[in-house]
Design a protein around this motif. Structure first.
Motif, mmCIF file in Angstrom:
data_model
loop_
_atom_site.group_PDB
_atom_site.id
_atom_site.type_symbol
_atom_site.label_atom_id
_atom_site.label_comp_id
_atom_site.label_asym_id
_atom_site.label_seq_id
_atom_site.Cartn_x
_atom_site.Cartn_y
_atom_site.Cartn_z
ATOM 1 N N UNK A 130 0.840 -1.193 0.000
ATOM 2 C CA UNK A 130 0.000 0.000 0.000
ATOM 3 C C UNK A 130 0.880 1.249 0.000
ATOM 4 N N UNK A 131 0.337 2.344 -0.527
ATOM 5 C CA UNK A 131 1.100 3.571 -0.699
ATOM 6 C C UNK A 131 0.256 4.772 -0.275
ATOM 7 N N UNK A 132 0.865 5.695 0.459
ATOM 8 C CA UNK A 132 0.290 7.019 0.689
ATOM 9 C C UNK A 132 1.353 8.049 0.335
ATOM 10 N N UNK A 133 0.963 9.052 -0.441
ATOM 11 C CA UNK A 133 1.888 10.090 -0.881
ATOM 12 C C UNK A 133 1.479 11.401 -0.227
ATOM 13 N N UNK A 134 2.394 12.009 0.498
ATOM 14 C CA UNK A 134 2.104 13.267 1.170
ATOM 15 C C UNK A 134 2.051 14.405 0.150
ATOM 16 N N UNK A 135 1.465 15.562 0.508
ATOM 17 C CA UNK A 135 1.466 16.697 -0.417
ATOM 18 C C UNK A 135 2.864 17.153 -0.817
ATOM 19 N N UNK A 136 3.885 16.772 -0.057
ATOM 20 C CA UNK A 136 5.274 17.108 -0.396
ATOM 21 C C UNK A 136 5.920 16.042 -1.277
ATOM 22 N N UNK A 137 5.189 14.995 -1.623
ATOM 23 C CA UNK A 137 5.706 13.986 -2.537
ATOM 24 C C UNK A 137 6.397 12.810 -1.882
ATOM 25 N N UNK A 138 6.471 12.781 -0.551
ATOM 26 C CA UNK A 138 7.078 11.654 0.151
ATOM 27 C C UNK A 138 6.142 10.449 0.072
ATOM 28 N N UNK A 139 6.700 9.284 -0.236
ATOM 29 C CA UNK A 139 5.901 8.078 -0.429
ATOM 30 C C UNK A 139 6.057 7.167 0.788
ATOM 31 N N UNK A 140 4.978 6.911 1.471
ATOM 32 C CA UNK A 140 4.972 5.964 2.592
ATOM 33 C C UNK A 140 4.441 4.628 2.076
ATOM 34 N N UNK A 141 5.188 3.579 2.348
ATOM 35 C CA UNK A 141 4.889 2.262 1.797
ATOM 36 C C UNK A 141 4.783 1.256 2.930
ATOM 37 N N UNK A 142 3.806 0.356 2.860
ATOM 38 C CA UNK A 142 3.720 -0.693 3.876
ATOM 39 C C UNK A 142 3.009 -1.921 3.320
ATOM 40 N N UNK A 143 3.398 -3.046 3.885
ATOM 41 C CA UNK A 143 2.728 -4.310 3.589
ATOM 42 C C UNK A 143 2.930 -5.223 4.786
ATOM 43 N N UNK A 144 1.824 -5.630 5.428
ATOM 44 C CA UNK A 144 1.946 -6.408 6.657
ATOM 45 C C UNK A 144 2.659 -5.601 7.715
ATOM 46 N N UNK A 145 3.674 -6.169 8.318
ATOM 47 C CA UNK A 145 4.421 -5.474 9.362
ATOM 48 C C UNK A 145 5.571 -4.650 8.816
ATOM 49 N N UNK A 146 5.848 -4.778 7.512
ATOM 50 C CA UNK A 146 6.967 -4.039 6.908
ATOM 51 C C UNK A 146 6.519 -2.632 6.525
ATOM 52 N N UNK A 147 7.387 -1.647 6.777
ATOM 53 C CA UNK A 147 7.119 -0.262 6.418
ATOM 54 C C UNK A 147 8.364 0.349 5.789
ATOM 55 N N UNK A 148 8.155 1.250 4.861
ATOM 56 C CA UNK A 148 9.269 1.965 4.240
ATOM 57 C C UNK A 148 8.855 3.368 3.857
ATOM 58 N N UNK A 149 9.835 4.211 3.634
ATOM 59 C CA UNK A 149 9.600 5.591 3.201
ATOM 60 C C UNK A 149 10.498 5.871 2.010
#
Length: 321
Positions: A300-319
């Motif tokens: 899954x992905x959420x993109x902030x208004x500043x363009x930063x991409x937050x990524x997660x799947x299960x317990x894993x998270x990344x930016x």
């Protein structure tokens, strides 16, 4: 003529020199800076965009004009804008499109900067990292963007919400595009001199690696995970006539690693600098072996208004920033 109807990418520009301007028999060296993208991939990217009748679409990276042509045939000229940073590419594409009776708006501008309108769909045939703020500003609420993350094979799709964010996923699909440029010249690697200096150098840390040497650049899933985990690493790979494999990882912070072995033997690994890049790489490979997969595709992905991409799947998270 027949090449244009094959389902393969055609390199049209190398190191900023277009094929139209190359002398007969001239061989250019350097990285490709434009191409006519694999037609099947263009169609896949447009499908990810969920294009619909009446949508105003930004085709980002005009290239040969092929994707702009498809969109114009589908939607009509008035709904299509195509941009590229290179004035020759936009001029030549506009002329080609005109010859087949298509007249979308073709604009020379930097895709990382302000865009020439507002759109319901943005489909990018170049890779970015992070998402340019201007894309989210130009995308209407409810609009959808499709792009690849630079130095990965990750296709991101996301729909903009009223709060200025965009939410979506990393598709269970893959593609690799050239990264955006801020000018019409060649791509320049900042690590070429570093590579020449450390190519055969002994490392501060020398040990046996856990797994066979692989070409990180050819392993799209591994390369993508490496870029998300430790962004900015460049890779090199060679295999000699006797089957000896050697791979290098380099970063501008001064970290580097070289792994070399015969065939699929476990390699001797030399590393130096503030980080142990091959250890990072092997940790990802261990995760892959232990879990049977890496967590990026389908995340899954959420993109902030500043363009930063937050990524997660299960317990894993990344930016991705």
């Amino acid at each position: 003529m027949t090449a244009g109807y094959r389902d393969e990418s055609l390199i049209t520009q190398v190191a900023g020199v277009h094929a139209d301007h190359a002398a007969p028999g001239q061989v250019l060296t350097g990285r490709p800076t434009s191409s006519s993208t694999l037609p099947g991939l263009v169609v896949r990217m447009l499908r990810h965009g969920e294009i619909y009748d009446g949508a105003d679409v930004l085709d980002l990276a005009t290239g040969s004009g092929y994707s702009a042509a498809l969109l114009s045939r589908l939607l009509g000229d008035a709904h299509v804008t195509s941009i590229d940073v290179d004035p020759y590419l936009t001029e030549a594409a506009a002329e080609r499109l005109d010859r087949v009776g298509l007249h979308p708006k073709v604009v020379t501008c930097d895709g990382n900067g302000p865009l020439p309108g507002r759109y319901d769909r943005i489909v990018s045939m170049v890779a970015v990292r992070p998402i340019p703020v201007s894309w989210l500003e130009a995308l209407r609420p409810g609009g959808r963007l499709v792009t690849c993350i630079a130095n990965t094979s990750l296709i991101v799709t996301a729909n903009k919400t009223d709060d200025g964010w965009a939410h979506g996923q990393i598709e269970r699909d893959w593609a690799m595009f050239m990264p955006t440029r801020s000018g019409s010249g060649a791509y320049v690697s900042r690590l070429t001199d570093m590579y020449e200096a450390i190519r055969d150098q002994s490392g501060e840390d020398v040990r046996q690696g856990r797994y066979p040497v692989v070409d990180a650049g050819a392993g799209w899933e591994l390369r993508s995970m490496l870029e998300v985990t430790a962004p900015g690493i460049e890779d090199r790979y060679e295999e000699d006539e006797d089957g000896r494999r050697t791979a290098w990882l380099l970063h501008e912070d001064g970290s580097w690693a070289r792994a070399s072995a015969q065939g699929t033997d476990c390699p001797t690994v030399h590393q130096a600098g503030p980080r142990r890049l091959w250890d990072i790489f092997d940790d990802l490979r261990f995760h892959w072996l232990a879990s049977g997969s890496l967590p990026l595709y389908g995340a899954r992905v959420s993109i902030t208004p500043k363009g930063v991409i937050r990524v997660w799947r299960g317990t894993w998270k990344g930016v991705i920033r």
